[in-house]
Design a protein around this motif. Structure first.
Motif, mmCIF file in Angstrom:
data_model
loop_
_atom_site.group_PDB
_atom_site.id
_atom_site.type_symbol
_atom_site.label_atom_id
_atom_site.label_comp_id
_atom_site.label_asym_id
_atom_site.label_seq_id
_atom_site.Cartn_x
_atom_site.Cartn_y
_atom_site.Cartn_z
ATOM 1 N N LYS A 75 0.825 -1.203 0.000
ATOM 2 C CA LYS A 75 0.000 0.000 0.000
ATOM 3 C C LYS A 75 0.861 1.256 0.000
ATOM 4 N N GLY A 77 1.651 5.073 0.776
ATOM 5 C CA GLY A 77 1.278 5.996 1.837
ATOM 6 C C GLY A 77 1.019 7.388 1.296
ATOM 7 N N ARG A 78 0.185 8.148 2.003
ATOM 8 C CA ARG A 78 -0.110 9.525 1.615
ATOM 9 C C ARG A 78 1.157 10.363 1.707
ATOM 10 N N ASP A 88 7.019 10.315 2.888
ATOM 11 C CA ASP A 88 5.918 9.384 3.114
ATOM 12 C C ASP A 88 5.457 9.494 4.568
ATOM 13 N N TYR A 286 2.811 6.076 -7.955
ATOM 14 C CA TYR A 286 1.987 7.239 -7.638
ATOM 15 C C TYR A 286 1.477 7.905 -8.919
ATOM 16 N N ASP A 330 -9.527 10.357 -0.964
ATOM 17 C CA ASP A 330 -9.149 9.199 -0.148
ATOM 18 C C ASP A 330 -8.174 8.268 -0.870
ATOM 19 N N ARG A 331 -7.702 8.670 -2.039
ATOM 20 C CA ARG A 331 -6.794 7.818 -2.822
ATOM 21 C C ARG A 331 -5.351 8.190 -2.496
ATOM 22 N N ASP A 332 -4.695 7.344 -1.699
ATOM 23 C CA ASP A 332 -3.316 7.631 -1.303
ATOM 24 C C ASP A 332 -2.337 7.477 -2.454
ATOM 25 N N GLU A 333 -2.726 6.715 -3.495
ATOM 26 C CA GLU A 333 -1.842 6.582 -4.645
ATOM 27 C C GLU A 333 -1.789 7.859 -5.483
ATOM 28 N N HIS A 370 -4.157 16.372 0.044
ATOM 29 C CA HIS A 370 -3.194 16.003 -0.991
ATOM 30 C C HIS A 370 -2.243 17.162 -1.289
#
Length: 539
Positions: A75, A77-78, A88, A286, A330-333, A370
């Motif tokens: 996963k 990270g934001r 990160d 990303y 909500d999309r950390d990618e 973001h």
């Protein structure tokens, strides 16, 4: 990338020059256009492959043991800004190194080879009229360059009515006036769509097939042009970023307008972006969501720059980003939102910054943390405000580097020496990360690859994130076959198999859909010199 080069003021060592550009008709019946083929395209079709195979053959194999740069598998990270670094959640510095997905959601036909540039249409029509030899001789005599714009030959060579008119004397000498005029008259029935913006193509598709047909066809293209296999391959090579250029028209339904009255969202296009982000999450890559063209236009990609000072267009642009934020927050990618690419249409830096202020505050008001990318609009990095003084947080500053008039390695070294000073002073003032969102040396020459190597080393050494322009841009097989012309625009840029070119003027809707979907099977080989220059020891 797209931009009108005619509007570019070349300030070689003070401000990075802007990117490239180039140069209606009634509906036409399906002509069943012939496949183009490059000089090496006469060989056998590529071997069949399993569903699990990556597109292409040896040029598209997974490296296997190469992990994405600075990204741990699993996963994502934001990301956030910490001083001049992107970090990160654990505070580890993340340098983003990647590619632009040019042509996908902002359809620049010079990238995708949809339709012909003018010289390609001359070849197509001349072959039909039985005068191909005379046409080729004349075009080779005239050459593909024209005018004084150094960018045009690198994007849409031999394109536009000005260039076509220059063929008339040579064609007349070889064919006589009647046949020469007949050839050019037929060619001009199909104005070249080769462009760095999506509006010309969308207009022709809308005229012929209506807005629903246009959207269906462009969805077929989007489905074919980019697949999960592309993201998988990029990750395998060590890239950890894709920048996703998007024109607002691609996100909308209904008739196109320079100044829309409202935003009518295209859910299928948004779902395509959702799917891309799923692929990115799965492969540790990303994404930067980048708006190439906003309502009204922050630049002149489509010929107008009507965003600034128009309250309606500014409000629609804010609304657009509010909707995108709600969808992607909500999309950390998602590494960052690139709010307005190349906003050189702003009348001054005050207007540029005021529009950015509205967008930053609108996104933050949605509870979205973001990172946000702010481009200097080629006014110069030093002209950007200090984010803390604007009340902005989570900001990354950016520019693009396309030096059209540099013709050797020494010129690039001098450029980088000066940028080291000017960028260093600017970043010391701003205290935010820097991101070179788009760059290319675009020439297929040894010194140009050496320049890429120097440029990447400079960005890496300064901790700047970067994304090259562009991931996939096959060189035009007709240009290669008849003029020996190649470029380094695409990381994947070597088209070695037959190309069944989509012809928006003549192909039926069904034929266009098939050809658009066929991009998924198109074998576009890696430019190994460019890939090595970009990643070097990281591979």
């Amino acid at each position: 990338m797209g931009m009108r080069v005619a509007d570019c003021l070349f300030l070689f060592f003070a401000v990075p020059c802007l990117s490239a550009a180039c140069g209606g008709g009634s509906s036409k019946a399906d002509a069943g256009s012939e496949a183009d083929s490059g000089a090496d395209a006469a060989g056998p079709a590529p071997d069949a492959r399993s569903d699990d195979a990556l597109p292409g053959d040896a040029g598209f194999e997974l490296a296997g043991d190469v992990a994405p740069v600075d990204v741990v598998a699993g996963k994502l990270g934001r990301l956030r800004a910490e001083g001049t670094s992107i970090v990160d959640p654990a505070g580890n510095v993340v340098q983003l190194r990647g590619v632009n997905l040019g042509g996908w959601m902002f359809h620049e036909t010079w990238i995708t080879l949809v339709d012909y540039a003018s010289h390609g249409r001359v070849i197509q029509v001349a072959e039909k009229q039985g005068v191909l030899e005379a046409a080729i001789e004349t075009m080779q005599e005239v050459g593909l360059s024209y005018g004084t714009d150094p960018a045009v030959p690198r994007v849409c060579p031999g394109n536009g009515e000005e260039w076509l008119d220059g063929l008339l004397p040579g064609l007349t000498e070889r064919l006589g006036e009647e046949k020469a005029v007949a050839l050019l008259d037929e060619v001009k029935q199909y104005p070249a769509l080769c462009d760095d913006a999506d509006q010309k193509l969308r207009s022709v598709l809308e005229e012929r097939f209506g807005t629903d047909g246009r959207d269906e066809l462009l969805d077929s293209f989007q489905q074919g042009w980019l697949t999960e296999k592309d993201i998988e391959w990029l990750a395998s090579q060590g890239f950890n970023l894709v920048r996703v250029p998007i024109g607002y028209r691609s996100l909308m339904t209904g008739p196109d307008s320079d100044k829309p009255e409202k935003l009518s969202w295209n859910e299928k296009a948004l779902q395509r972006i959702d799917a891309l982000l799923d692929w990115c999450a799965a492969h540790g890559v990303y994404a930067v969501i980048d708006i190439q063209e906003a309502p009204g236009g922050q630049n002149t990609y489509a010929g107008t720059t009507g965003l600034y000072g128009d309250a309606k267009m500014e409000a629609l642009t804010v609304e657009m980003w509010e909707t995108l934020s709600d969808r992607f927050k909500d999309r950390d990618e998602v590494a960052a939102y690139s709010l307005l690419a190349e906003p050189y249409g702003a009348p001054d830096t005050a207007a540029r910054d005021a529009m950015y202020d509205k967008l930053v505050k609108a996104v933050r008001a949605r509870g979205d943390d973001h990172l946000m990318v702010i481009h200097d609009g080629f006014f110069g990095m030093m002209t950007l405000p200090v984010p803390a003084e604007m009340g902005w947080d989570g900001i990354v500053y950016s520019t693009h580097l396309f030096e059209w008039k540099v013709t050797g390695l020494d010129g690039y070294q001098l450029m980088l020496d000066i940028y080291t000073d000017t960028f260093g002073k600017a970043q010391a003032k701003h205290k935010v990360p820097y991101y070179i969102g788009s760059f290319s040396t675009f020439k297929d020459e040894d010194w140009a690859y050496q320049a890429v190597d120097k440029l990447v080393a400079w960005m890496n050494g300064n901790g700047y994130s970067w994304s090259v322009w562009t991931y996939k841009r096959p060189d035009d097989p007709l240009t290669q076959q008849y003029f020996g012309y190649s470029t380094s625009w695409g990381v994947r840029g070597r088209l070695e198999t037959a190309f069944d070119r989509p012809d928006p003027w003549l192909d039926s809707k069904e034929t266009l859909a098939q050809k658009f979907l066929g991009y998924g099977d198109l074998d576009v080989k890696v430019n190994e010199k460019l890939l090595s220059a970009l990643l070097g020891a990281a591979r």
